[in-house]
Design an enzyme around this catalytic site. Sequence first.
Site, PDB file in Angstrom:
ATOM      1  N   ALA A  80       0.820  -1.212   0.000  1.00 34.50           N
ATOM      2  CA  ALA A  80       0.000   0.000   0.000  1.00 34.50           C
ATOM      3  C   ALA A  80       0.858   1.269   0.000  1.00 34.50           C
ATOM      4  O   ALA A  80       2.085   1.207   0.086  1.00 34.50           O
ATOM      5  CB  ALA A  80      -0.926  -0.022   1.203  1.00 34.50           C
ATOM      6  N   HIS A  81       0.183   2.397  -0.060  1.00 33.06           N
ATOM      7  CA  HIS A  81       0.880   3.692  -0.154  1.00 33.06           C
ATOM      8  C   HIS A  81       1.763   3.956   1.064  1.00 33.06           C
ATOM      9  O   HIS A  81       1.403   3.658   2.185  1.00 33.06           O
ATOM     10  CB  HIS A  81      -0.088   4.859  -0.351  1.00 33.06           C
ATOM     11  CG  HIS A  81      -1.264   4.877   0.558  1.00 33.06           C
ATOM     12  ND1 HIS A  81      -2.182   5.888   0.536  1.00 33.06           N
ATOM     13  CD2 HIS A  81      -1.691   4.012   1.503  1.00 33.06           C
ATOM     14  CE1 HIS A  81      -3.108   5.640   1.428  1.00 33.06           C
ATOM     15  NE2 HIS A  81      -2.839   4.519   2.018  1.00 33.06           N
ATOM     16  N   ASN A  82       2.928   4.534   0.795  1.00 25.16           N
ATOM     17  CA  ASN A  82       3.857   4.993   1.827  1.00 25.16           C
ATOM     18  C   ASN A  82       4.485   3.869   2.647  1.00 25.16           C
ATOM     19  O   ASN A  82       5.096   4.126   3.679  1.00 25.16           O
ATOM     20  CB  ASN A  82       3.184   5.998   2.773  1.00 25.16           C
ATOM     21  CG  ASN A  82       2.808   7.287   2.068  1.00 25.16           C
ATOM     22  OD1 ASN A  82       1.751   7.370   1.445  1.00 25.16           O
ATOM     23  ND2 ASN A  82       3.670   8.275   2.131  1.00 25.16           N
TER      24      ASN A  82
END
Lengths: 347, 347, 347
Positions: free
Chosen positions: B240-242
Amino acid sequence: MQFTAHELGLMLNGTVEGDPLVPVNQLAKIEEARAGSLSFLANPKYEQYLYTTEASVVIINNDQVLAEPVKSTLIRVPNAYSAITVLLEKYNTLKLHKTGIEQPSFIHPSATVGENVYVGAFAYIGPNVKVGNNCKIYPGCYIADDVILGDNVTLFPGVKIYFDCILGNNVIIHSGTIIGADGFGFAPAGDGTYAKISQIGNVIIEDDVEIGSNTTVDRATMGSTIIRKGVKLDNLIQIAHNVEIGSNTVVAAQTGISGSTKLGENCIIGGQVGIVGHITLAKGTQVQAQSGVSRTLKEEGKRWMGSPAFAYNDHMRSQIVFSRLPALEKRIDELEKIIKELTKDVH
Amino acid sequence: MQFTAHELGLMLNGTVEGDPLVPVNQLAKIEEARAGSLSFLANPKYEQYLYTTEASVVIINNDQVLAEPVKSTLIRVPNAYSAITVLLEKYNTLKLHKTGIEQPSFIHPSATVGENVYVGAFAYIGPNVKVGNNCKIYPGCYIADDVILGDNVTLFPGVKIYFDCILGNNVIIHSGTIIGADGFGFAPAGDGTYAKISQIGNVIIEDDVEIGSNTTVDRATMGSTIIRKGVKLDNLIQIAHNVEIGSNTVVAAQTGISGSTKLGENCIIGGQVGIVGHITLAKGTQVQAQSGVSRTLKEEGKRWMGSPAFAYNDHMRSQIVFSRLPALEKRIDELEKIIKELTKDVH
Amino acid sequence: MQFTAHELGLMLNGTVEGDPLVPVNQLAKIEEARAGSLSFLANPKYEQYLYTTEASVVIINNDQVLAEPVKSTLIRVPNAYSAITVLLEKYNTLKLHKTGIEQPSFIHPSATVGENVYVGAFAYIGPNVKVGNNCKIYPGCYIADDVILGDNVTLFPGVKIYFDCILGNNVIIHSGTIIGADGFGFAPAGDGTYAKISQIGNVIIEDDVEIGSNTTVDRATMGSTIIRKGVKLDNLIQIAHNVEIGSNTVVAAQTGISGSTKLGENCIIGGQVGIVGHITLAKGTQVQAQSGVSRTLKEEGKRWMGSPAFAYNDHMRSQIVFSRLPALEKRIDELEKIIKELTKDVH
């Protein structure tokens, strides 16, 4: 695609009652059908819907008696259920009837392509590939060097097949599925890094296999990852290197099978199951959804559940007690209290 | 691809015993090999198969003594295992040796492409993209605006890389993997609907990373999702993001790592693991397949299991008792009955 | 893309303090920013970083008082948070601003394409397809016969949509997602093999839906698989045939929903959840990550956990006792020993 009741009547050798010119462009369940839909009544249990349905056309049995007025145009046939099955297949065949070589596509001069084949635009057929007769290679598929496809193979848009893989006859693979990518093989190099182990085996998919969308079947490190005759794999499944799946085994979506594991024939594996590497599952093994199989299962036709999995019925019983664990703990507390009292009394 | 025993003998500086003209076109384990296969005997444990194998050619050590007659053509070399490793790499290199720009492909005039690069047909290289030397961009790949690829990067067919992402040197990404799609970021709008949060960060993939098929690595909302040097990701993984994954960490298939979580170096994460967002896993953490990690794990090099995960050994012990829960409950029933009797006696 | 502080100041109607010519090419959090980064200070809690950040440019509130010297160029605006939101959207719009028909692409003569549409190279738009206004069809997408797309639809690279599917307005689908592949429907043929059941329904995706990467949404056997208005689906999700997902429901990555199941409005489903077929989840149902839902959930707005799932709080309590099971078993052993002693004493 659109048909009138008249046209459908001709296709089915049926008798039209009502407006023969009413058009339909989709098929729907009798209880959900709207204007423009074709529906059917095969099971008497649903007769009530015949009098309320919004379907423009309904196929019914010759001997269906009408207890109330019907708004839809009717087509009477000897067997409504058979008629609809015939229509479904005809419709599907029409929709999937593609032929010829669309441009631009890429067919390497050394590739051989059989008769009556469809190659969609942006499809890529690499060096020395052999494509059998009546195959459909939809747009955006990629078939690498030396791959062999049997007859009547359908690769839906965007299927990718790495070099040296072999597909039998009547294989259907849905969009986005990847056949023959490298197995996940790395050797610890001693300094914390990993060295890649060349993956030079292939994938063999036998006749009559169907594979869903975005599934991945890795090539063997050496030798072959094998999907036997008649296997059905759903979407988003992971099949690791050197796995072998026995004939007519069915695997539901999002399941993962680790390296070198062998499944017997006619197994039924639920969704989101995980199976560790280097084990064997006997013929007819059934595994419940979300289970984790961590050891070889030798008994044929048995049902398993849990992570790690054990016998289905035993797991169900443990699971029921699990939901009462807080109560169980309290009962033990209570027993200890009483025992303490008792032993105080006694001693 | 096909070689004769004679040709292989020359490649390996080996001595051929038997028919030098016998052809082989695949590699197989000695116990599974059929006619047309090349095999090898490195481990004395498998010597028995040397006398029964169907392999056309077998590579053996110079000092291998033959206890029985052998049907296969033999190639003697100083070290059979090293020889086969050399051959594997040569074979793989041959199969993956692609170069030049195939047509039709799309290379934006503002893109810069290094030397000795392969760009397959139907590949798309967008505005301002920089592709390093010796890269292989297979057919159907998509590289969006402003992406930077280092040297020796291989993108297998159908890899998609969204704008602004950066890949280091020697990165390998398998078919169907998506790098840099939007993170799953939505803000509740108060009326039950959700408003999209713009995802304008990117993905950075450092040197020597390999990613399997159909994996997804989302771009950061802001800043970067980072896959550090030497990381190996298997198929169908969700990053997922980050998220940040530490150097030389290995993640097995179908695992999901939620937003903003950080994994240390040299972790080993099993298949189908779930890791919640906004936590940190210490260096060397090991997580068993199908586990769910729901909190930060601070101790280095520890092994975890279960959903929610706790210490591996403790989980194993709880799991064993879980399988006896119905019996445990009966024992409590029994104890209560006896106590009831006893307390009746006593009072 | 690169902007100077001066240019940003003009875009935001802000006042520049410091070097107006310093360039920035990325956005970063103030505590992580490096040279070349744009950052912002909206929350006073982070003020300390203003004095240590490496960011080349920082956007701050007009009324921000500087307690120490600042290295970065500053842009003062009435509200730094709003300013950054405006910039994010502008940046995203710039990056995603694509228009025109790239070549080579394939648009069937019978397809109709609206105004202001982007069709990327190697995209395929089949017979009778209708594409609305302002749609973006990125490279390598495939849209089969008779598909209808509303206005403002974005299909990122490599999305595949099978025939007859219908998408509403403002739908966003990320790379590699497959809409409308065949449902997993096979009938046992009696001899161990399976016969394919034609899947002739479609998929309907209503307005304002966003779907992540490499997700699969299967077509209905008959009728429609329906994704209602405002639904958000993450990556690698499996939606089986005839599923219906209620408005504004959110589903996290790697979750699977089996055939004919219906989810109500505004549900929140965690990652790696499995939901069996033919059940209904009430409006507002929340399911924890990795849970397995095996029966209809009728109460609205309730939270569930476990596999099989039961009430969240109850599951948490059982889970805690699970981790003490070995101790619990020992306590029972102990009780039995004492009882044995006691009953010896008594009788």
